[in-house]
Design a protein around this motif. Structure first.
Motif, PDB file in Angstrom:
ATOM      1  N   GLU A 130       0.826  -1.202   0.000  1.00  0.00           N
ATOM      2  CA  GLU A 130       0.000   0.000   0.000  1.00  0.00           C
ATOM      3  C   GLU A 130       0.866   1.259   0.000  1.00  0.00           C
ATOM      4  OE1 GLU A 130      -3.305   0.293  -0.244  1.00  0.00           O
ATOM      5  OE2 GLU A 130      -3.421  -1.880  -0.521  1.00  0.00           O
ATOM      6  N   ALA A 131       1.944   1.251   0.769  1.00  0.00           N
ATOM      7  CA  ALA A 131       2.841   2.401   0.798  1.00  0.00           C
ATOM      8  C   ALA A 131       3.502   2.613  -0.555  1.00  0.00           C
ATOM      9  CB  ALA A 131       3.896   2.208   1.884  1.00  0.00           C
ATOM     10  N   ARG A 132       3.930   1.510  -1.180  1.00  0.00           N
ATOM     11  CA  ARG A 132       4.583   1.610  -2.499  1.00  0.00           C
ATOM     12  C   ARG A 132       3.646   2.237  -3.518  1.00  0.00           C
ATOM     13  NH1 ARG A 132       4.980  -3.542  -3.580  1.00  0.00           N
ATOM     14  NH2 ARG A 132       6.633  -3.756  -2.019  1.00  0.00           N
ATOM     15  N   ARG A 133       2.392   1.813  -3.495  1.00  0.00           N
ATOM     16  CA  ARG A 133       1.404   2.331  -4.441  1.00  0.00           C
ATOM     17  C   ARG A 133       1.168   3.829  -4.208  1.00  0.00           C
ATOM     18  NH1 ARG A 133      -2.232  -0.840  -2.993  1.00  0.00           N
ATOM     19  NH2 ARG A 133      -1.581  -2.544  -4.351  1.00  0.00           N
ATOM     20  N   ARG A 134       1.058   4.227  -2.947  1.00  0.00           N
ATOM     21  CA  ARG A 134       0.796   5.625  -2.652  1.00  0.00           C
ATOM     22  C   ARG A 134       2.001   6.499  -2.970  1.00  0.00           C
ATOM     23  NH1 ARG A 134      -3.138   8.851  -2.911  1.00  0.00           N
ATOM     24  NH2 ARG A 134      -4.258   6.892  -2.498  1.00  0.00           N
ATOM     25  N   LEU A 135       3.200   6.050  -2.647  1.00  0.00           N
ATOM     26  CA  LEU A 135       4.409   6.839  -2.920  1.00  0.00           C
ATOM     27  C   LEU A 135       4.605   7.026  -4.422  1.00  0.00           C
ATOM     28  CD1 LEU A 135       6.824   5.236  -0.305  1.00  0.00           C
ATOM     29  CD2 LEU A 135       5.687   7.457  -0.171  1.00  0.00           C
ATOM     30  N   ARG A 136       4.239   6.019  -5.194  1.00  0.00           N
ATOM     31  CA  ARG A 136       4.325   6.151  -6.646  1.00  0.00           C
ATOM     32  C   ARG A 136       3.368   7.231  -7.134  1.00  0.00           C
ATOM     33  NH1 ARG A 136       2.738   1.320  -8.006  1.00  0.00           N
ATOM     34  NH2 ARG A 136       4.775   0.399  -7.586  1.00  0.00           N
ATOM     35  N   ALA A 137       2.171   7.283  -6.563  1.00  0.00           N
ATOM     36  CA  ALA A 137       1.196   8.310  -6.949  1.00  0.00           C
ATOM     37  C   ALA A 137       1.681   9.699  -6.564  1.00  0.00           C
ATOM     38  CB  ALA A 137      -0.154   8.010  -6.300  1.00  0.00           C
ATOM     39  N   TRP A 138       2.441   9.808  -5.482  1.00  0.00           N
ATOM     40  CA  TRP A 138       2.958  11.098  -5.033  1.00  0.00           C
ATOM     41  C   TRP A 138       4.246  11.499  -5.772  1.00  0.00           C
ATOM     42  CZ3 TRP A 138       2.150   9.845   0.838  1.00  0.00           C
ATOM     43  CH2 TRP A 138       0.833  10.191   1.205  1.00  0.00           C
ATOM     44  N   GLY A 139       4.771  10.623  -6.591  1.00  0.00           N
ATOM     45  CA  GLY A 139       5.960  10.954  -7.357  1.00  0.00           C
ATOM     46  C   GLY A 139       7.262  10.832  -6.594  1.00  0.00           C
ATOM     47  N   VAL A 140       7.283  10.035  -5.526  1.00  0.00           N
ATOM     48  CA  VAL A 140       8.506   9.825  -4.759  1.00  0.00           C
ATOM     49  C   VAL A 140       9.422   8.885  -5.536  1.00  0.00           C
ATOM     50  CG1 VAL A 140       9.448   8.951  -2.582  1.00  0.00           C
ATOM     51  CG2 VAL A 140       7.278  10.201  -2.597  1.00  0.00           C
ATOM     52  N   ASP A 141      10.716   9.229  -5.617  1.00  0.00           N
ATOM     53  CA  ASP A 141      11.639   8.417  -6.414  1.00  0.00           C
ATOM     54  C   ASP A 141      11.832   7.037  -5.789  1.00  0.00           C
ATOM     55  OD1 ASP A 141      14.297   8.314  -4.774  1.00  0.00           O
ATOM     56  OD2 ASP A 141      13.692  10.414  -4.705  1.00  0.00           O
ATOM     57  N   ARG A 142      12.360   6.120  -6.575  1.00  0.00           N
ATOM     58  CA  ARG A 142      12.407   4.707  -6.181  1.00  0.00           C
ATOM     59  C   ARG A 142      13.286   4.476  -4.954  1.00  0.00           C
ATOM     60  NH1 ARG A 142      13.449   1.143 -11.490  1.00  0.00           N
ATOM     61  NH2 ARG A 142      12.889  -0.514 -10.024  1.00  0.00           N
ATOM     62  N   GLU A 143      14.433   5.164  -4.897  1.00  0.00           N
ATOM     63  CA  GLU A 143      15.327   4.961  -3.755  1.00  0.00           C
ATOM     64  C   GLU A 143      14.678   5.427  -2.461  1.00  0.00           C
ATOM     65  OE1 GLU A 143      19.813   6.252  -2.222  1.00  0.00           O
ATOM     66  OE2 GLU A 143      19.145   6.715  -4.266  1.00  0.00           O
ATOM     67  N   ALA A 144      14.061   6.607  -2.499  1.00  0.00           N
ATOM     68  CA  ALA A 144      13.383   7.114  -1.310  1.00  0.00           C
ATOM     69  C   ALA A 144      12.186   6.251  -0.947  1.00  0.00           C
ATOM     70  CB  ALA A 144      12.941   8.558  -1.541  1.00  0.00           C
ATOM     71  N   ALA A 145      11.486   5.760  -1.952  1.00  0.00           N
ATOM     72  CA  ALA A 145      10.340   4.892  -1.695  1.00  0.00           C
ATOM     73  C   ALA A 145      10.775   3.598  -1.016  1.00  0.00           C
ATOM     74  CB  ALA A 145       9.602   4.593  -2.995  1.00  0.00           C
ATOM     75  N   PHE A 146      11.932   3.046  -1.445  1.00  0.00           N
ATOM     76  CA  PHE A 146      12.434   1.828  -0.822  1.00  0.00           C
ATOM     77  C   PHE A 146      12.738   2.068   0.657  1.00  0.00           C
ATOM     78  CE2 PHE A 146      16.035  -0.801   0.526  1.00  0.00           C
ATOM     79  CZ  PHE A 146      15.513  -2.068   0.296  1.00  0.00           C
ATOM     80  N   THR A 147      13.344   3.227   0.964  1.00  0.00           N
ATOM     81  CA  THR A 147      13.634   3.557   2.362  1.00  0.00           C
ATOM     82  C   THR A 147      12.345   3.662   3.169  1.00  0.00           C
ATOM     83  OG1 THR A 147      15.640   4.751   1.723  1.00  0.00           O
ATOM     84  CG2 THR A 147      14.711   5.253   3.882  1.00  0.00           C
ATOM     85  N   THR A 148      11.341   4.321   2.586  1.00  0.00           N
ATOM     86  CA  THR A 148      10.067   4.475   3.285  1.00  0.00           C
ATOM     87  C   THR A 148       9.393   3.129   3.511  1.00  0.00           C
ATOM     88  OG1 THR A 148       9.767   6.659   2.306  1.00  0.00           O
ATOM     89  CG2 THR A 148       7.814   5.597   3.220  1.00  0.00           C
ATOM     90  N   GLU A 149       9.466   2.253   2.528  1.00  0.00           N
ATOM     91  CA  GLU A 149       8.891   0.918   2.690  1.00  0.00           C
ATOM     92  C   GLU A 149       9.556   0.185   3.852  1.00  0.00           C
ATOM     93  OE1 GLU A 149       8.502  -1.563  -0.807  1.00  0.00           O
ATOM     94  OE2 GLU A 149       8.469   0.229  -2.067  1.00  0.00           O
ATOM     95  N   LEU A 150      10.853   0.364   3.997  1.00  0.00           N
ATOM     96  CA  LEU A 150      11.565  -0.288   5.102  1.00  0.00           C
ATOM     97  C   LEU A 150      11.098   0.280   6.439  1.00  0.00           C
ATOM     98  CD1 LEU A 150      13.683  -2.249   6.089  1.00  0.00           C
ATOM     99  CD2 LEU A 150      15.439  -0.517   5.642  1.00  0.00           C
ATOM    100  N   VAL A 151      10.940   1.603   6.505  1.00  0.00           N
ATOM    101  CA  VAL A 151      10.445   2.219   7.739  1.00  0.00           C
ATOM    102  C   VAL A 151       9.045   1.702   8.073  1.00  0.00           C
ATOM    103  CG1 VAL A 151       9.676   4.401   8.758  1.00  0.00           C
ATOM    104  CG2 VAL A 151      11.845   4.304   7.525  1.00  0.00           C
ATOM    105  N   VAL A 152       8.169   1.665   7.074  1.00  0.00           N
ATOM    106  CA  VAL A 152       6.809   1.169   7.279  1.00  0.00           C
ATOM    107  C   VAL A 152       6.837  -0.279   7.741  1.00  0.00           C
ATOM    108  CG1 VAL A 152       4.673   0.536   6.090  1.00  0.00           C
ATOM    109  CG2 VAL A 152       5.706   2.781   5.691  1.00  0.00           C
ATOM    110  N   SER A 153       7.672  -1.083   7.115  1.00  0.00           N
ATOM    111  CA  SER A 153       7.748  -2.503   7.467  1.00  0.00           C
ATOM    112  C   SER A 153       8.177  -2.692   8.910  1.00  0.00           C
ATOM    113  CB  SER A 153       8.725  -3.218   6.529  1.00  0.00           C
ATOM    114  OG  SER A 153       8.751  -4.603   6.800  1.00  0.00           O
ATOM    115  N   GLU A 154       9.168  -1.922   9.365  1.00  0.00           N
ATOM    116  CA  GLU A 154       9.647  -2.061  10.742  1.00  0.00           C
ATOM    117  C   GLU A 154       8.598  -1.578  11.740  1.00  0.00           C
ATOM    118  OE1 GLU A 154      12.177  -3.675  11.593  1.00  0.00           O
ATOM    119  OE2 GLU A 154      13.112  -3.922   9.647  1.00  0.00           O
TER     120      GLU A 154
END
Length: 328
Positions: A223-247
């Protein structure tokens, strides 16, 4: 504050000169430190009062010939915390006058906030908090004792002037009141704070309920990946955010209780929030090399600019903030 909330604080210290200015500076520093902990307004006020009480005790312990020994510490404060997502404002006050709100299509009204004791006052009386709905476009007015009496009180000499200009642009309201006060030759320090509320656009907030159990983490990442893509967040930053969300979600599954919920807020910074119904406090550990668990919050603290915990009546929210491109 976390969650795109804004704290508006007005304080007043009795007395004049260096002693009053120094005390105000000390309390201001404490307020900044406590606000970063994301405390509830009533708890924030209580801890501020505890600090003021310690400062008063230090004054009382000074030699009898010291001027500060003969000058008791008397301070008052009002805290307002506005939430642009829920469109609510929580007030708590210690001695100052009640705030005034002006709805975008209504008349000015005093908010009935119970009067808490003065800071460092005797006894252990609580600081009651009041939460009211405050739609976007509302005007909020709070001030120190003298100006609140003259401008905001229903019988104040300048209340009619405030009512007349309350719906106009804030710079014009400020100028109008400032010139009127100057003509009255105010003889003491005084302050009025005006603010106009705004709602955070709905497209900048995303929330979803999480399933219980181990499947919560992969669901939240997707869900975070889908939303970050809609917001235009770049892939590297999105990966970091996914890790934060996962933890954060992993910790909630392991140590919290359902129901659980994920919320992402994109407003200059990206805030990741995970809520659950448990009241247990998360604890940052420094895991050893041989430990198989205990690194979740350490990873979050390393990747995020800031993180913390906010408690509700039932449950808590653990949040982490990052500065990312794509979150204007």
């Amino acid at each position: 504050m976390a969650g795109s909330r804004t704290a508006l604080i007005v304080g007043e210290v009795a007395g004049h000169g260096m002693a009053a200015a120094t005390t105000m500076g000390q309390l201001r520093t404490v307020i900044h430190s406590l606000a970063s902990l994301d405390l509830a307004p009533d708890e924030l006020m209580a801890r501020l009062s505890d600090t003021a009480a310690r400062l008063a005790t230090e004054r009382a312990a000074l030699p009898a010939g010291d001027p500060l020994h003969r000058e008791p510490l008397t301070a008052s404060c009002l805290i307002a915390v506005y939430d642009p997502i829920d469109l609510t404002c929580t007030f708590v006050r210690a001695g100052l006058s009640e705030p005034v709100v002006v709805p975008p299509d209504g008349v000015p009204a005093v908010v009935p906030v119970p009067a808490g004791p003065l800071l460092a006052g005797p006894g252990n009386a609580p600081f009651p908090a009041v939460t009211v709905d405050l739609p976007a476009g509302s005007t909020l007015a709070i001030g120190t004792r003298t100006l609140a009496r003259d401008v905001l009180a229903p019988s104040g000499t300048l209340r009619a002037l405030f009512d007349e200009h309350a719906h106009g642009p804030l710079p014009e309201l400020c100028d109008t009141i400032a010139y009127a006060v100057r003509d009255g030759r105010l003889s003491e320090d005084a302050l009025l704070l005006f603010a106009r509320t705004a709602a955070l656009p709905a497209e900048r907030v995303f929330g979803c309920d999480l399933p219980p159990g181990p499947e919560a983490a992969p669901f939240a990442r997707a869900e975070a990946r889908r939303r970050l893509r809609a917001w235009g967040v770049d892939r590297e930053a999105a990966f970091t955010t996914e890790l934060v969300v996962s933890e954060l979600v992993g910790n909630a599954v392991r140590y919290g209780s359902p129901p659980m919920r994920l919320r992402l807020i994109c407003n200059g910074t990206l805030t990741c929030e995970v809520s659950d119904s448990a009241m247990s406090a998360p604890h940052l550990k420094h895991a050893r090399t041989s430990d198989e668990t205990g690194r979740g919050l350490f990873i979050v603290a390393t990747l995020a600019d800031n993180w913390g915990t906010r408690y509700q009546a039932e449950g808590k929210t653990v949040w982490a903030q990052q500065t990312l491109d794509g979150c204007p």
